[in-house]
Design a protein around this motif. Structure first.
Motif, PDB file in Angstrom:
ATOM      1  N   ARG A   5      -3.603  -0.438   8.436  1.00  0.00           N
ATOM      2  CA  ARG A   5      -3.386  -1.645   7.629  1.00  0.00           C
ATOM      3  C   ARG A   5      -2.053  -1.572   6.882  1.00  0.00           C
ATOM      4  NH1 ARG A   5      -9.315  -2.910   4.862  1.00  0.00           N
ATOM      5  NH2 ARG A   5     -10.333  -3.654   6.786  1.00  0.00           N
ATOM      6  N   ALA A   6      -1.704  -0.383   6.387  1.00  0.00           N
ATOM      7  CA  ALA A   6      -0.410  -0.223   5.703  1.00  0.00           C
ATOM      8  C   ALA A   6       0.744  -0.514   6.660  1.00  0.00           C
ATOM      9  CB  ALA A   6      -0.302   1.188   5.142  1.00  0.00           C
ATOM     10  N   ILE A   7       0.659   0.011   7.875  1.00  0.00           N
ATOM     11  CA  ILE A   7       1.698  -0.246   8.886  1.00  0.00           C
ATOM     12  C   ILE A   7       1.759  -1.730   9.217  1.00  0.00           C
ATOM     13  CG2 ILE A   7       2.335   0.144  11.298  1.00  0.00           C
ATOM     14  CD1 ILE A   7       1.105   2.954  11.007  1.00  0.00           C
ATOM     15  N   LYS A   8       0.622  -2.326   9.432  1.00  0.00           N
ATOM     16  CA  LYS A   8       0.554  -3.734   9.845  1.00  0.00           C
ATOM     17  C   LYS A   8       1.152  -4.664   8.797  1.00  0.00           C
ATOM     18  CE  LYS A   8      -2.883  -7.301  10.932  1.00  0.00           C
ATOM     19  NZ  LYS A   8      -4.300  -7.550  11.257  1.00  0.00           N
ATOM     20  N   TYR A   9       0.711  -4.521   7.559  1.00  0.00           N
ATOM     21  CA  TYR A   9       1.144  -5.466   6.521  1.00  0.00           C
ATOM     22  C   TYR A   9       2.545  -5.159   5.998  1.00  0.00           C
ATOM     23  CZ  TYR A   9      -3.511  -7.398   6.637  1.00  0.00           C
ATOM     24  OH  TYR A   9      -4.684  -8.019   7.063  1.00  0.00           O
ATOM     25  N   THR A  10       2.988  -3.910   6.090  1.00  0.00           N
ATOM     26  CA  THR A  10       4.379  -3.603   5.743  1.00  0.00           C
ATOM     27  C   THR A  10       5.323  -4.280   6.727  1.00  0.00           C
ATOM     28  OG1 THR A  10       3.729  -1.463   4.822  1.00  0.00           O
ATOM     29  CG2 THR A  10       6.060  -1.769   5.354  1.00  0.00           C
ATOM     30  N   LEU A  11       5.008  -4.183   8.015  1.00  0.00           N
ATOM     31  CA  LEU A  11       5.817  -4.856   9.035  1.00  0.00           C
ATOM     32  C   LEU A  11       5.778  -6.366   8.857  1.00  0.00           C
ATOM     33  CD1 LEU A  11       7.523  -4.759  11.602  1.00  0.00           C
ATOM     34  CD2 LEU A  11       5.395  -4.710  12.933  1.00  0.00           C
ATOM     35  N   PHE A  12       4.604  -6.893   8.537  1.00  0.00           N
ATOM     36  CA  PHE A  12       4.472  -8.341   8.351  1.00  0.00           C
ATOM     37  C   PHE A  12       5.306  -8.819   7.169  1.00  0.00           C
ATOM     38  CE2 PHE A  12       2.343 -11.794   6.055  1.00  0.00           C
ATOM     39  CZ  PHE A  12       2.446 -12.799   7.004  1.00  0.00           C
ATOM     40  N   ILE A  13       5.258  -8.094   6.054  1.00  0.00           N
ATOM     41  CA  ILE A  13       6.008  -8.506   4.854  1.00  0.00           C
ATOM     42  C   ILE A  13       7.519  -8.459   5.120  1.00  0.00           C
ATOM     43  CG2 ILE A  13       6.569  -7.847   2.487  1.00  0.00           C
ATOM     44  CD1 ILE A  13       3.641  -6.922   2.201  1.00  0.00           C
ATOM     45  N   CYS A  14       7.994  -7.388   5.770  1.00  0.00           N
ATOM     46  CA  CYS A  14       9.429  -7.279   6.076  1.00  0.00           C
ATOM     47  C   CYS A  14       9.890  -8.426   6.969  1.00  0.00           C
ATOM     48  CB  CYS A  14       9.711  -5.944   6.765  1.00  0.00           C
ATOM     49  SG  CYS A  14       9.524  -4.497   5.703  1.00  0.00           S
ATOM     50  N   CYS A  15       9.110  -8.694   8.015  1.00  0.00           N
ATOM     51  CA  CYS A  15       9.473  -9.777   8.935  1.00  0.00           C
ATOM     52  C   CYS A  15       9.384 -11.133   8.243  1.00  0.00           C
ATOM     53  CB  CYS A  15       8.559  -9.750  10.167  1.00  0.00           C
ATOM     54  SG  CYS A  15       8.835  -8.349  11.259  1.00  0.00           S
ATOM     55  N   HIS A  16       8.396 -11.294   7.358  1.00  0.00           N
ATOM     56  CA  HIS A  16       8.228 -12.575   6.670  1.00  0.00           C
ATOM     57  C   HIS A  16       9.407 -12.860   5.741  1.00  0.00           C
ATOM     58  CE1 HIS A  16       6.514 -15.446   3.702  1.00  0.00           C
ATOM     59  NE2 HIS A  16       5.963 -15.952   4.793  1.00  0.00           N
ATOM     60  N   VAL A  17       9.910 -11.816   5.057  1.00  0.00           N
ATOM     61  CA  VAL A  17      11.071 -12.003   4.172  1.00  0.00           C
ATOM     62  C   VAL A  17      12.281 -12.462   4.976  1.00  0.00           C
ATOM     63  CG1 VAL A  17      12.704 -10.798   2.670  1.00  0.00           C
ATOM     64  CG2 VAL A  17      10.258 -10.374   2.428  1.00  0.00           C
ATOM     65  N   PHE A  18      12.559 -11.780   6.082  1.00  0.00           N
ATOM     66  CA  PHE A  18      13.689 -12.173   6.923  1.00  0.00           C
ATOM     67  C   PHE A  18      13.453 -13.534   7.573  1.00  0.00           C
ATOM     68  CE2 PHE A  18      14.717  -7.667   6.670  1.00  0.00           C
ATOM     69  CZ  PHE A  18      16.103  -7.715   6.538  1.00  0.00           C
ATOM     70  N   CYS A  67       6.377 -11.297  12.823  1.00  0.00           N
ATOM     71  CA  CYS A  67       5.331 -11.774  11.901  1.00  0.00           C
ATOM     72  C   CYS A  67       4.024 -12.045  12.627  1.00  0.00           C
ATOM     73  CB  CYS A  67       5.805 -13.052  11.201  1.00  0.00           C
ATOM     74  SG  CYS A  67       6.908 -12.786   9.816  1.00  0.00           S
ATOM     75  N   PHE A  68       4.098 -12.885  13.655  1.00  0.00           N
ATOM     76  CA  PHE A  68       2.892 -13.302  14.362  1.00  0.00           C
ATOM     77  C   PHE A  68       2.270 -12.135  15.123  1.00  0.00           C
ATOM     78  CE2 PHE A  68       0.422 -15.630  17.571  1.00  0.00           C
ATOM     79  CZ  PHE A  68      -0.225 -16.541  16.762  1.00  0.00           C
ATOM     80  N   GLY A  69       3.137 -11.306  15.727  1.00  0.00           N
ATOM     81  CA  GLY A  69       2.623 -10.153  16.469  1.00  0.00           C
ATOM     82  C   GLY A  69       1.922  -9.159  15.571  1.00  0.00           C
ATOM     83  N   ASN A  73      -2.073  -8.819  15.863  1.00  0.00           N
ATOM     84  CA  ASN A  73      -2.198  -7.625  16.715  1.00  0.00           C
ATOM     85  C   ASN A  73      -1.874  -7.926  18.173  1.00  0.00           C
ATOM     86  OD1 ASN A  73      -3.086  -6.076  14.484  1.00  0.00           O
ATOM     87  ND2 ASN A  73      -5.177  -6.822  14.773  1.00  0.00           N
ATOM     88  N   ALA A  74      -0.870  -8.761  18.391  1.00  0.00           N
ATOM     89  CA  ALA A  74      -0.477  -9.160  19.744  1.00  0.00           C
ATOM     90  C   ALA A  74       0.561  -8.175  20.266  1.00  0.00           C
ATOM     91  CB  ALA A  74       0.071 -10.580  19.744  1.00  0.00           C
ATOM     92  N   THR A  75       0.150  -7.292  21.158  1.00  0.00           N
ATOM     93  CA  THR A  75       1.057  -6.262  21.661  1.00  0.00           C
ATOM     94  C   THR A  75       2.211  -6.862  22.459  1.00  0.00           C
ATOM     95  OG1 THR A  75      -0.402  -5.984  23.574  1.00  0.00           O
ATOM     96  CG2 THR A  75      -0.714  -4.478  21.720  1.00  0.00           C
ATOM     97  N   CYS A  76       1.974  -7.982  23.140  1.00  0.00           N
ATOM     98  CA  CYS A  76       3.036  -8.606  23.925  1.00  0.00           C
ATOM     99  C   CYS A  76       4.186  -9.062  23.015  1.00  0.00           C
ATOM    100  CB  CYS A  76       2.477  -9.789  24.712  1.00  0.00           C
ATOM    101  SG  CYS A  76       3.693 -10.634  25.734  1.00  0.00           S
TER     102      CYS A  76
END
Length: 288
Positions: A5-18, A67-69, A73-76
């Protein structure tokens, strides 16, 4: 599970800011492009509005994949995001290496590009504002010197030039007084024919290319820090995307293993044990 969850939401937050930043850049570029007149510069490197639209749109699409991936959890999508980001990182490193090895060629190309911008000054309001900002910020004038403005049709220093600004430089080249509140837009008139010492009393005489290079050398730690920070952020996002893809694969493998085990157990349960004790009373009742 907490690590995932830490990996998932950290990546989401970084991508969302950009993603938000890229949307703002694209929106500003579109607004500036619509607000312009139709007959303006449409060259990517000489049109700030078009450059904002292209960069903002590219960032928007790339960060949307991240963000969406990450959220779904969309690996593609995550693989696509990972691949694009890796290519961008490699291109940035390659550009830095080429720029270091071929410094003279890069400087020549940069000088040519800046000269083209001077020639097209007044043709594009955004380009004009960008040049004025650079000349004010770095306290410079022209590319190599203040006399470069003779390349522009409005500032060309010839007797046949009917422009009021002939033999002059833009007001952004002028040295403003400390307590000056009103900008004198005519302060650069007639500066080109003057010698550098005489012109230097009213306008900046050093070229912007030399001044920018001087600034970069004297602020090397800041430039290196910003560059390293950007590259490090990209590397972190690549690592987060790769880690999430790896975790998703492990979860799918565990689910597949459990599904296979449960199918085998159901298949085994449909067979009778080898030495099962059947109730013979049922057979006896049948005989009666």
């Amino acid at each position: 599970m907490r690590g995932y969850r830490a990996i998932k939401y950290t990546l989401f937050i970084c991508c969302h800011v950009f993603w938000v930043v890229s949307a703002v850049l694209a929106a500003v570029g579109i607004y500036a492009k619509i607000a312009k007149e139709k007959d303006v510069v449409d060259t990517l490197m000489l049109d700030p509005a078009l450059l904002l639209i292209v960069v903002g749109s590219a960032m928007f699409l790339i960060t949307f994949l991240g963000c969406f991936g990450a959220l779904r959890n969309a690996t593609c999508l995550l693989k696509t995001f990972l691949g694009i980001l890796t290519v961008i990182l490699l291109l940035q490193i390659a550009a830095g290496v080429v720029g270091y090895l071929f410094t003279d060629m890069v400087m020549e190309r940069t000088e040519m590009l800046m000269m083209k911008a001077i020639v097209r000054y007044r043709e594009d309001q955004d380009l004009e504002n960008a040049i004025d900002f650079i000349q004010k910020k770095f306290q410079c004038c022209g590319v190599e010197s203040y006399k470069d403005w003779s390349r522009n049709v409005y500032f060309e220093c010839t007797e046949t030039n009917p422009s009021l600004e002939a033999c002059g430089v833009p007001f952004s080249c002028c040295i403003n007084l400390q307590n000056q509140t009103v900008v004198n837009t005519m302060c650069g008139y007639g500066m080109q024919p003057l010698q550098e010492k005489a012109a230097g009393l009213n306008v900046f005489t050093m070229g912007c290319l030399e001044k920018i290079v001087w600034w970069a050398k004297h602020n090397l730690l800041l430039v290196a820090g910003l560059t390293a920070g950007l590259l490090l952020l990209e590397v972190c996002m690549i690592c987060l995307a790769a880690a999430q893809i790896s975790r998703i694969r492990k979860v799918h493998q565990l689910k597949n293993a459990k599904a296979t085990r449960s199918r085998l157990e159901r298949k085994d349960s449909s067979w009778y044990p080898a030495f099962a004790d059947f109730d013979e009373s049922d057979h006896g009742d049948g005989d009666k």
